[in-house]
Design a protein around this motif. Structure first.
Motif, mmCIF file in Angstrom:
data_model
loop_
_atom_site.group_PDB
_atom_site.id
_atom_site.type_symbol
_atom_site.label_atom_id
_atom_site.label_comp_id
_atom_site.label_asym_id
_atom_site.label_seq_id
_atom_site.Cartn_x
_atom_site.Cartn_y
_atom_site.Cartn_z
ATOM 1 N N GLY A 94 0.824 -1.217 0.000
ATOM 2 C CA GLY A 94 0.000 0.000 0.000
ATOM 3 C C GLY A 94 0.849 1.254 0.000
ATOM 4 O O GLY A 94 0.573 2.213 -0.727
ATOM 5 N N ARG A 95 1.910 1.249 0.804
ATOM 6 C CA ARG A 95 2.815 2.411 0.857
ATOM 7 C C ARG A 95 3.564 2.589 -0.455
ATOM 8 O O ARG A 95 3.892 3.700 -0.850
ATOM 9 C CB ARG A 95 3.808 2.248 2.008
ATOM 10 C CG ARG A 95 3.182 2.389 3.377
ATOM 11 C CD ARG A 95 4.236 2.431 4.480
ATOM 12 N NE ARG A 95 3.613 2.274 5.776
ATOM 13 C CZ ARG A 95 3.732 1.195 6.547
ATOM 14 N NH1 ARG A 95 4.477 0.181 6.160
ATOM 15 N NH2 ARG A 95 3.123 1.134 7.717
ATOM 16 N N ARG A 96 3.846 1.490 -1.134
ATOM 17 C CA ARG A 96 4.569 1.563 -2.408
ATOM 18 C C ARG A 96 3.711 2.193 -3.505
ATOM 19 O O ARG A 96 4.191 2.992 -4.310
ATOM 20 C CB ARG A 96 5.007 0.151 -2.828
ATOM 21 C CG ARG A 96 5.887 0.110 -4.061
ATOM 22 C CD ARG A 96 6.259 -1.326 -4.407
ATOM 23 N NE ARG A 96 5.137 -2.087 -4.921
ATOM 24 C CZ ARG A 96 4.742 -2.066 -6.202
ATOM 25 N NH1 ARG A 96 5.366 -1.318 -7.086
ATOM 26 N NH2 ARG A 96 3.722 -2.810 -6.584
ATOM 27 N N VAL A 97 2.426 1.852 -3.523
ATOM 28 C CA VAL A 97 1.523 2.288 -4.591
ATOM 29 C C VAL A 97 0.956 3.692 -4.345
ATOM 30 O O VAL A 97 0.756 4.469 -5.290
ATOM 31 C CB VAL A 97 0.366 1.265 -4.734
ATOM 32 C CG1 VAL A 97 -0.734 1.785 -5.642
ATOM 33 C CG2 VAL A 97 0.906 -0.057 -5.243
ATOM 34 N N ALA A 98 0.703 4.030 -3.093
ATOM 35 C CA ALA A 98 -0.017 5.270 -2.769
ATOM 36 C C ALA A 98 0.593 6.545 -3.358
ATOM 37 O O ALA A 98 -0.150 7.396 -3.861
ATOM 38 C CB ALA A 98 -0.165 5.397 -1.247
ATOM 39 N N PRO A 99 1.923 6.743 -3.327
ATOM 40 C CA PRO A 99 2.454 8.003 -3.881
ATOM 41 C C PRO A 99 2.143 8.201 -5.366
ATOM 42 O O PRO A 99 1.881 9.318 -5.801
ATOM 43 C CB PRO A 99 3.970 7.872 -3.646
ATOM 44 C CG PRO A 99 4.100 6.948 -2.496
ATOM 45 C CD PRO A 99 2.980 5.956 -2.664
ATOM 46 N N ALA A 100 2.166 7.111 -6.150
ATOM 47 C CA ALA A 100 1.860 7.234 -7.574
ATOM 48 C C ALA A 100 0.395 7.599 -7.783
ATOM 49 O O ALA A 100 0.057 8.424 -8.644
ATOM 50 C CB ALA A 100 2.194 5.937 -8.304
ATOM 51 N N VAL A 101 -0.480 6.988 -6.985
ATOM 52 C CA VAL A 101 -1.907 7.310 -7.103
ATOM 53 C C VAL A 101 -2.154 8.756 -6.674
ATOM 54 O O VAL A 101 -2.934 9.478 -7.303
ATOM 55 C CB VAL A 101 -2.758 6.323 -6.276
ATOM 56 C CG1 VAL A 101 -4.226 6.737 -6.259
ATOM 57 C CG2 VAL A 101 -2.608 4.912 -6.842
ATOM 58 N N LEU A 102 -1.461 9.196 -5.632
ATOM 59 C CA LEU A 102 -1.589 10.588 -5.228
ATOM 60 C C LEU A 102 -1.133 11.515 -6.353
ATOM 61 O O LEU A 102 -1.713 12.588 -6.560
ATOM 62 C CB LEU A 102 -0.791 10.868 -3.957
ATOM 63 C CG LEU A 102 -0.963 12.295 -3.425
ATOM 64 C CD1 LEU A 102 -2.402 12.527 -2.967
ATOM 65 C CD2 LEU A 102 0.001 12.571 -2.296
ATOM 66 N N GLY A 103 -0.101 11.109 -7.104
ATOM 67 C CA GLY A 103 0.323 11.899 -8.258
ATOM 68 C C GLY A 103 -0.801 12.061 -9.271
ATOM 69 O O GLY A 103 -0.966 13.127 -9.872
ATOM 70 N N MET A 104 -1.596 11.010 -9.463
ATOM 71 C CA MET A 104 -2.755 11.115 -10.360
ATOM 72 C C MET A 104 -3.774 12.105 -9.816
ATOM 73 O O MET A 104 -4.390 12.864 -10.571
ATOM 74 C CB MET A 104 -3.412 9.742 -10.530
ATOM 75 C CG MET A 104 -2.581 8.723 -11.245
ATOM 76 S SD MET A 104 -3.499 7.151 -11.364
ATOM 77 C CE MET A 104 -2.188 6.043 -11.827
ATOM 78 N N VAL A 105 -3.959 12.081 -8.494
ATOM 79 C CA VAL A 105 -4.891 13.018 -7.856
ATOM 80 C C VAL A 105 -4.406 14.449 -8.064
ATOM 81 O O VAL A 105 -5.179 15.341 -8.429
ATOM 82 C CB VAL A 105 -5.037 12.703 -6.349
ATOM 83 C CG1 VAL A 105 -5.851 13.788 -5.649
ATOM 84 C CG2 VAL A 105 -5.673 11.334 -6.143
ATOM 85 N N GLN A 106 -3.109 14.675 -7.841
ATOM 86 C CA GLN A 106 -2.565 16.017 -8.012
ATOM 87 C C GLN A 106 -2.674 16.472 -9.468
ATOM 88 O O GLN A 106 -2.995 17.630 -9.742
ATOM 89 C CB GLN A 106 -1.114 16.054 -7.539
ATOM 90 C CG GLN A 106 -0.998 15.903 -6.036
ATOM 91 C CD GLN A 106 0.441 15.696 -5.595
ATOM 92 O OE1 GLN A 106 1.144 14.827 -6.107
ATOM 93 N NE2 GLN A 106 0.873 16.493 -4.649
ATOM 94 N N GLY A 107 -2.409 15.551 -10.399
ATOM 95 C CA GLY A 107 -2.565 15.885 -11.812
ATOM 96 C C GLY A 107 -3.995 16.279 -12.140
ATOM 97 O O GLY A 107 -4.245 17.220 -12.904
ATOM 98 N N TYR A 108 -4.925 15.564 -11.531
ATOM 99 C CA TYR A 108 -6.347 15.880 -11.753
ATOM 100 C C TYR A 108 -6.687 17.273 -11.227
ATOM 101 O O TYR A 108 -7.400 18.036 -11.873
ATOM 102 C CB TYR A 108 -7.204 14.827 -11.059
ATOM 103 C CG TYR A 108 -8.687 14.990 -11.266
ATOM 104 C CD1 TYR A 108 -9.270 14.711 -12.499
ATOM 105 C CD2 TYR A 108 -9.516 15.385 -10.216
ATOM 106 C CE1 TYR A 108 -10.636 14.832 -12.685
ATOM 107 C CE2 TYR A 108 -10.888 15.508 -10.398
ATOM 108 C CZ TYR A 108 -11.444 15.227 -11.633
ATOM 109 O OH TYR A 108 -12.787 15.347 -11.816
ATOM 110 N N MET A 109 -6.139 17.599 -10.056
ATOM 111 C CA MET A 109 -6.403 18.913 -9.484
ATOM 112 C C MET A 109 -5.867 20.015 -10.387
ATOM 113 O O MET A 109 -6.556 21.013 -10.654
ATOM 114 C CB MET A 109 -5.789 19.010 -8.091
ATOM 115 C CG MET A 109 -6.500 18.161 -7.063
ATOM 116 S SD MET A 109 -5.559 17.955 -5.543
ATOM 117 C CE MET A 109 -5.479 19.639 -4.962
#
Length: 198
Positions: free
Chosen positions: A158-173
């Motif tokens: 979970g810790r390995r994957v979360a930063p990349a998914v957060l990057g998608m969230v930031q890109g969306y913002m």
């Protein structure tokens, strides 16, 4: 002199935060002064400075207040007996982003200002860390359920994957500042496709 109740203090704090969000949404983060926020709140400078020493400190609470509403989406999914897949959860999280005065416009402005302000950089880092932690918890639960991983292995994944998914969230913002509803929908669909195999 009567003692000020916790309820009164919280109401005052929320009044100041509402004023700050209104001012920043109207004028932009860089152009908003503490004097603007004080005037918008309709309080004395002394009353405001009891709670907040400056814009950077206010920004932490603005971000936390808004993020607590956003991460509640993840918490609701985590509370279900069967944790929904990332292809459902991540787009649903994104769908809740561009709904208020802080996201996406103010958040993007704060990131820009953080390049020149150590205090804002620290603020952004804290808020990003909090959201990443929530995503890590969600993904750990998903990996336990979908892959049968043990507790520690699921947490690590979970810790390995979360930063990349957060990057998608930031890109969306960032893109939400410019995209129309159709463009936002296409972005969410693309994210769903990308995370479907997790």
């Amino acid at each position: 002199m009567p003692k000020v109740s916790d309820e009164h203090r919280e109401k005052q704090r929320q009044r100041i935060l509402d004023a700050a969000l209104t001012c920043v949404a109207r004028k932009g983060f860089a152009s908003t002064s503490m004097a603007d926020i004080i005037a918008e709140a309709g309080l004395s400078a002394g009353a405001v400075y009891v709670y907040y020493r400056g814009k950077e400190q206010l920004t932490v609470d603005m971000g936390r207040r808004v993020l607590s509403e956003k991460v509640a989406v993840l918490d609701r999914f985590l509370a279900q007996d069967d944790v929904p897949s990332p292809a459902t959860v991540v787009p649903a999280f994104l769908d809740h982003m561009p709904d208020d005065a802080f996201f996406p416009g103010v958040a993007v402005q704060v990131w820009g200002e953080a390049i020149h302000s150590q205090a804002l950089a620290e603020t952004a880092e804290k808020l990003i860390g909090e959201v990443t932690s929530h995503f890590s918890e969600y993904f750990a639960a998903w990996f336990r359920q979908s892959r049968g991983l043990g507790e520690q292995e699921a947490l690590a994944e979970g810790r390995r994957v979360a930063p990349a998914v957060l990057g998608m969230v930031q890109g969306y913002m960032v893109q939400s500042v410019f995209l129309d509803d159709a463009g936002r929908k296409r972005y969410r669909e693309a994210v769903a496709a990308l995370v479907e195999g997790l």
